[in-house]
Design a protein around this motif. Sequence first.
Motif, PDB file in Angstrom:
ATOM      1  N   LYS A 118      -9.298   1.527   9.608  1.00 37.08           N
ATOM      2  CA  LYS A 118      -8.736   0.240   8.976  1.00 37.08           C
ATOM      3  C   LYS A 118      -7.549  -0.073   9.956  1.00 37.08           C
ATOM      4  CE  LYS A 118      -8.371  -1.415   5.507  1.00 37.08           C
ATOM      5  NZ  LYS A 118      -8.896  -2.652   5.400  1.00 37.08           N
ATOM      6  N   HIS A 430      -9.539   2.439   1.461  1.00 41.09           N
ATOM      7  CA  HIS A 430      -9.172   1.645   2.662  1.00 41.09           C
ATOM      8  C   HIS A 430      -8.130   2.309   3.430  1.00 41.09           C
ATOM      9  CE1 HIS A 430     -11.957  -0.863   0.783  1.00 41.09           C
ATOM     10  NE2 HIS A 430     -11.315  -1.731   0.269  1.00 41.09           N
ATOM     11  N   MET A 433      -4.241   0.321   0.536  1.00 39.37           N
ATOM     12  CA  MET A 433      -3.908  -0.984   0.368  1.00 39.37           C
ATOM     13  C   MET A 433      -2.835  -1.744  -0.149  1.00 39.37           C
ATOM     14  SD  MET A 433      -8.148  -1.752  -1.118  1.00 39.37           S
ATOM     15  CE  MET A 433      -7.616  -1.323  -3.077  1.00 39.37           C
ATOM     16  N   LYS A 434      -1.980  -1.644   0.925  1.00 39.99           N
ATOM     17  CA  LYS A 434      -0.604  -2.319   0.651  1.00 39.99           C
ATOM     18  C   LYS A 434      -0.569  -3.429  -0.263  1.00 39.99           C
ATOM     19  CE  LYS A 434       0.895   0.761   4.708  1.00 39.99           C
ATOM     20  NZ  LYS A 434       1.487   0.604   6.024  1.00 39.99           N
ATOM     21  N   MET A 436      -1.516  -4.619  -3.216  1.00 44.38           N
ATOM     22  CA  MET A 436      -2.455  -5.150  -3.729  1.00 44.38           C
ATOM     23  C   MET A 436      -2.282  -4.601  -5.217  1.00 44.38           C
ATOM     24  SD  MET A 436      -6.279  -4.019  -2.205  1.00 44.38           S
ATOM     25  CE  MET A 436      -7.230  -5.300  -0.966  1.00 44.38           C
ATOM     26  N   PRO A 481      -8.759  -3.925  -6.993  1.00 45.39           N
ATOM     27  CA  PRO A 481      -7.821  -5.003  -7.551  1.00 45.39           C
ATOM     28  C   PRO A 481      -8.407  -5.312  -8.767  1.00 45.39           C
ATOM     29  CG  PRO A 481      -8.362  -5.363  -5.409  1.00 45.39           C
ATOM     30  CD  PRO A 481      -9.275  -4.311  -5.495  1.00 45.39           C
ATOM     31  N   VAL A 518      -7.226 -12.110   0.564  1.00 43.20           N
ATOM     32  CA  VAL A 518      -6.519 -10.957   0.573  1.00 43.20           C
ATOM     33  C   VAL A 518      -6.477 -10.268  -0.807  1.00 43.20           C
ATOM     34  CG1 VAL A 518      -4.528  -9.523   1.047  1.00 43.20           C
ATOM     35  CG2 VAL A 518      -5.431 -10.968   2.774  1.00 43.20           C
ATOM     36  N   GLY A 519      -6.847  -9.238  -1.388  1.00 39.51           N
ATOM     37  CA  GLY A 519      -6.944  -8.504  -2.199  1.00 39.51           C
ATOM     38  C   GLY A 519      -7.986  -8.947  -3.573  1.00 39.51           C
ATOM     39  N   ALA A 541     -12.953  -2.993   5.937  1.00 38.82           N
ATOM     40  CA  ALA A 541     -12.909  -2.477   4.608  1.00 38.82           C
ATOM     41  C   ALA A 541     -14.069  -1.274   4.343  1.00 38.82           C
ATOM     42  CB  ALA A 541     -13.299  -3.380   3.577  1.00 38.82           C
ATOM     43  N   SER A 572     -12.735  -4.752  -1.412  1.00 41.26           N
ATOM     44  CA  SER A 572     -11.616  -5.746  -1.334  1.00 41.26           C
ATOM     45  C   SER A 572     -10.916  -5.409   0.245  1.00 41.26           C
ATOM     46  CB  SER A 572     -10.638  -5.214  -2.437  1.00 41.26           C
ATOM     47  OG  SER A 572      -9.481  -5.892  -2.385  1.00 41.26           O
ATOM     48  N   ASP A 574      -7.730  -5.828   2.496  1.00 36.69           N
ATOM     49  CA  ASP A 574      -6.153  -5.971   2.491  1.00 36.69           C
ATOM     50  C   ASP A 574      -5.684  -6.482   3.815  1.00 36.69           C
ATOM     51  OD1 ASP A 574      -6.595  -3.861   4.103  1.00 36.69           O
ATOM     52  OD2 ASP A 574      -5.358  -2.405   3.407  1.00 36.69           O
ATOM     53  N   GLU A 575      -6.495  -6.949   4.905  1.00 38.14           N
ATOM     54  CA  GLU A 575      -5.955  -7.651   5.964  1.00 38.14           C
ATOM     55  C   GLU A 575      -6.951  -8.865   6.235  1.00 38.14           C
ATOM     56  OE1 GLU A 575      -4.101  -6.931   8.501  1.00 38.14           O
ATOM     57  OE2 GLU A 575      -3.381  -4.592   8.111  1.00 38.14           O
TER      58      GLU A 575
END
Length: 600
Positions: A118, A430, A433-434, A436, A481, A518-519, A541, A572, A574-575
Amino acid sequence: MNPHNAGRRAAAGHALPRRRFLQGTAGMAAMLAWPLGANAVVKESHLALPLSSSQVDTKFELTLARTQVNFTGTPASAITLNGTVPGPLLRMHEGREVTIALTNRLDEVTAAHWHGLKVPNNMDGVPGVTFPGIKPGETFQYRFDLRQSGTYWYHSHAILQEPAGFYAPLIIDPLGREPFGYDREYVVMLSEWVDTPPEKVLANLKKVEGYYNDRRQTLPDLYAELKAARSPQEREAIWNERVAWARMRMDPTDATDGGSQWQFLVHGQRVEDNWTALFKPGERIRLRLINASAMNFFDVSIPGLDLTVVQADGQNVRPVKVRELRMGNGETYDVIVKPTERKAYTLFAATSGRIGFARGTLAPELGMEGEIPPMGPRPVRSMAEMAGAHGGAHGAAPAPQAAAAADPHAGHGAAPAAPAPTPADPHAMHGGMKGMPMQDGMPGMGGMPMGDAKATDSLADGLKDRLAYADLEALTPMRLPAGPAKKIDMRLTGDMNRYIWSINDKKLSQATFFEARVGERLEIRLINETMMEHPMHMHGAFFVVDNGKGELAPLKHTVIVKPGETITVHTSFDEPGPWVFHCHLFYHAAAGMVQAIVVK
């Protein structure tokens, strides 16, 4: 101009114009897969050195150049990293920032992709897509934080460089202790080599279907089958089968695009080199298995030893004991073995098409060799496999007799679609997943196994004959999510006779890219409408594989989809950025089986 900053500017905004995207990905004709070798330049010893935590670092320097190698008895040119094939092991530590300086001494653009990691989009290493690429004479600084641990690898995503030698292992040690114990560890990188340059291999495959398939069924074979038939009905069935294959423009014996010219390697060592990993009887040996092959799956076993699988694609799983596991291109598995006798054990990796094998040895001292087992017959596909998979709902397993006839080591099936797995550690999926939104645990999915019955049979002592995705169970529940899932169908399509491979009947240059936010939660159905397995790899991902384990469904970055099979995965991002998705059979990707998800 600072190439690092140039790479960052190329990714800024993530609204990559389609024309520029296609210009870059047109050169991806070789961007994926992995071919051959390890430490192929100077081999003073074939002894494998056990890994040490003292090798962990945060700064690395790599130089890419052309170097003469000799895997077959004939000198050939390879693309090497710091002078070797495979390149050097990079060992890192979770939670730290790493810097990798890659200097390009080639006369063409290059890039390194960090397979399974990631990273920010502009560090993903796909020229023309995530950044401009590294020009001849330039040095590019890759810099990213490590948000995961496990066994991974890195390879070229530029032109046709990967099968020419640009690949190497990568290990990330965890912040805490591993959930399993071991006494020694070794990297086992499986790969292949052919002296023919990759661009010529691709041209040959495009020119003549099955160019390297030296076991094709011929007209005399057909006449012999018809003559041996015991009834008019059997003769009619044989004829209809052959006509059906001709209409599909596929070959039932073409399980691989390689042939007798291919040399198969264990960390760059040939069968006769006898790559050896030492042990003391009673020790627990961790083997970090990586399939870095360009075009071959491997069926891996160590006769006389059980393989306890503890990681899949760098993610911890509940330990499962098997006799054998099939590795698709790009997959990694960590296994633990415990040899108790003072003798040599053969690490045997037969190609799924049975065109050859790689071999290593576990032994108490250098120079010992174990017995090499037979490979078994080369599989021949059956139309019953396709009919069995598509006769009803997608994902149904083929009839056992058809699966056995076509693939004696079948084991990667899929359960019918079930509710999406959810789970619990916000940093497990991932690599974290900050930011999210996460949802609480959902009811568990049923207990339906993946694949044919034979693949998941257990022996009396709990040992499984061979690994199936249904056997994989995450140690930590995963969450996706909240909210409804966006559904995407990706049909894996192709014309084998013309050597055109595609997704939804379109090559990358013709495709409309998928879009996501994202998310956003995605549910992707991978529908294989061809008669070859495809190891599908996602950048940016992990997949949550819908295998009947509910909240404990495993995470994977590469998933094998068998002929006629449908597998449902959830994911999902996250970037933001354009994230490539492709078959990791190198020449399939080069011939068009590539897509992209543009994440905004």
